[in-house]
Design an enzyme around this catalytic site. Structure first.
Site, short mmCIF file in Angstrom:
data_model
loop_
_atom_site.label_atom_id
_atom_site.label_comp_id
_atom_site.label_asym_id
_atom_site.label_seq_id
_atom_site.Cartn_x
_atom_site.Cartn_y
_atom_site.Cartn_z
N GLU A 100 8.62 -3.02 -12.40
CA GLU A 100 7.49 -2.27 -11.87
C GLU A 100 7.86 -0.78 -11.76
O GLU A 100 7.07 0.08 -12.09
CB GLU A 100 7.13 -2.85 -10.49
N ASP A 128 0.70 4.43 -3.82
CA ASP A 128 0.34 4.06 -2.44
C ASP A 128 1.26 4.58 -1.35
O ASP A 128 0.82 4.82 -0.24
CB ASP A 128 0.30 2.53 -2.34
C1 9WN Z 1 -1.78 -2.44 -3.38
C2 9WN Z 1 -0.77 -3.68 -8.66
C3 9WN Z 1 -0.74 -2.55 -7.64
C4 9WN Z 1 -0.87 -1.17 -8.33
C5 9WN Z 1 -0.56 -0.03 -7.38
C6 9WN Z 1 0.79 -0.30 -6.72
C7 9WN Z 1 0.77 -1.65 -6.01
C8 9WN Z 1 -0.56 -2.80 -4.21
C9 9WN Z 1 0.56 -3.28 -3.33
O1 9WN Z 1 0.48 -2.67 -6.94
O2 9WN Z 1 -0.21 -1.61 -4.98
O3 9WN Z 1 -2.88 -2.14 -4.21
O4 9WN Z 1 0.46 -4.39 -2.80
O5 9WN Z 1 1.52 -2.55 -3.14
O6 9WN Z 1 1.13 0.73 -5.84
O7 9WN Z 1 -0.56 1.19 -8.07
O8 9WN Z 1 -2.16 -1.01 -8.83
O9 9WN Z 1 0.18 -3.48 -9.65
#
Ligand code: 9WN
Length: 450
Positions: A416, A179
């Site tokens: 993470e 992201d």
């Molecule tokens: C937004 C859940 C998700 C992953 C993504 C990661 C992070 C979310 C956030 O967490 O994104 O979707 O709130 O940052 O970047 O890859 O699916 O683990």
């Protein structure tokens, strides 16, 4: 404090202790019909997380692996889109943006309960189903899911590839899963939050990490929120959204994941006696798009394309190398990718080695080893590259990567994302974002279970 569970905290000295700790993480995050990515930061079901999680579950709870995928596809939209979040009622109010912000029932395609987001995430499901089948998960149930994955791929090619070039675009950085990658800086930079009317909102994510510097900035969040607002104002109609949304990017990693899943669909359709003609066409078009449109010969990697500006984006992110996982790269391109992976940018030097490939090139001005998708190592991107290296015959490099992935979790726990440097001072934390992170645990289980 991060939300890592004590039972899963490092160090895990033996492989069996590590496996047991990984199961503890997944069991603790099980919600009854799906698995949340982490105890508190991510309290719902996320799309591509569930694919990776199912691979881990399949190693010791195959019935849950299947349920994970079924729950995700139960939320599939009528137009075929699989949402990036399926909200769990018990977690409502704990993550922003929630269903009250997405308001997906503005679309006639959304589930009537409205408990989903209005964007998607990388389409991992085809290759995940193929791997679940190989692990002995119920074949009839997988066959039914194959039909749903086909509908997802049809949605992507119909709605996100308007020029029929075999390459689909994403319309929000969250759709990439990577992201906060610097790849999005240019397209996002065009959006000036100071002149936008941003609907009021409160971030929840910063309450769950040790250091706010590990997460995106408020300015980026304003842009994320604005992009959601544009799509919901268009009632999530893809053609209308395309006319107004300032972020439309063709990402090599998103397209590589889709191509890998289409390759798996060819195998799955053949296995189940279904017509494999359509996925075969997707594979051919995707390989062509990756090799002819996205390949950058001078840099030896795949570029992203900013559709709105009509420009290529010079890539420093790991997503420019992920197409290695597909059958697309020629032997010459494969060698260039492997050379890049072995370079100081992604492997460090003998005196200062990097572990399991950082999310961005170390020499990039944007490199930050602690900041979400701008330098830290993530288990899922490393795991995909491991498959790519094996597929293209680079077994020694794959074996080295395998050891580094295990080592990373052994040293830092089920975080993470991770500091890529091996030689960290003892006082320096190496695991970032949330602890108790499901896909780190799940992919470790997958790797360690033959
Ligand atoms: C937004 C859940 C998700 C992953 C993504 C990661 C992070 C979310 C956030 O967490 O994104 O979707 O709130 O940052 O970047 O890859 O699916 O683990």
């Amino acid at each position: 404090m991060t939300d890592d569970g004590d039972a899963a905290a490092p160090p895990h000295r033996t492989p069996s202790q590590l496996l047991e700790a990984a199961r503890v993480v997944l069991d603790a995050n099980w919600l009854g019909a799906s698995t949340k990515p982490s105890p508190t930061l991510y309290p719902h079901q996320w799309n591509w997380d569930s694919g990776f999680i199912a691979l881990g579950l399949a190693t010791y709870r195959p019935e849950r692996a299947l349920r994970e995928m079924q729950t995700l596809f139960d939320a599939q939209w009528l137009n075929g889109m699989v949402p990036h979040i399926v909200f769990n009622e018990a977690g409502l109010g704990k993550y922003f943006p929630g269903p009250d912000f997405w308001q997906v029932t503005r679309s006639p395609h959304a589930p009537v309960h409205g408990l989903t987001s209005g964007i998607t995430q990388p389409a991992v499901h085809g290759f995940v189903l193929q791997m679940l089948l190989a692990r002995g998960v119920n074949a009839d149930a997988i066959r039914a899911l194959v039909t749903q994955v086909m509908a997802l791929h049809r949605y992507l090619y119909r709605e996100r590839d308007p020029d029929a070039q075999g390459l689909v675009y994403i319309r929000h950085p969250w759709e990439s899963g990577n992201d906060n990658a610097p790849t999005w800086d240019g397209p996002l930079g065009r959006i000036d939050p100071s002149v936008l009317v941003i609907p009021p909102y409160t971030r929840q994510d910063l309450r769950h990490v040790d250091d706010p510097r590990e997460r995106p900035s408020d300015r980026d969040y304003d842009r994320y929120v604005h992009l959601v607002d544009v799509a919901r104002s268009a009632g999530y109609d893809e053609a209308r959204t395309r006319e107004t949304i300032p972020f439309q990017v063709i990402d090599p990693a998103f397209n590589a994941v889709l191509a890998w899943s289409s390759e798996a669909l060819v195998e799955l359709c053949t296995h189940f006696g279904m017509d494999a003609g359509e996925p075969r066409e997707w594979v051919a078009a995707a390989h062509r798009g990756l090799e002819t449109t996205l390949w950058n010969e001078s840099l030896g990697r795949y570029d992203a394309i900013d559709r709105v500006a009509g420009e290529r984006i010079p890539m420093v992110a790991i997503s420019s190398l992920i197409p290695l996982v597909t059958g697309a790269p020629s032997p010459a391109h494969t060698q260039r990718i492997v050379d890049t992976l072995r370079s100081p940018d992604f492997s460090g030097t003998a005196s200062d080695p990097l572990r399991a490939y950082p999310s961005c090139a170390r020499s990039a001005p944007t490199y930050d080893p602690q900041l979400y998708w701008r330098g830290p190592t993530w288990m899922n991107t490393s795991w995909m590259l491991w498959h790519g290296l094996r597929r293209h015959g680079h077994s020694a490099e794959a074996a080295r990567l395998f050891d580094e992935m295990i080592d990373m979790v052994q040293v830092h726990g089920f975080h993470e994302y991770f500091h890529p440097s091996v030689n960290l001072p003892a006082s320096q934390r190496g695991g970032f974002g949330t602890g108790g992170f499901s896909w780190t645990a799940a992919l470790l289980l997958d790797l360690l279970t033959p």
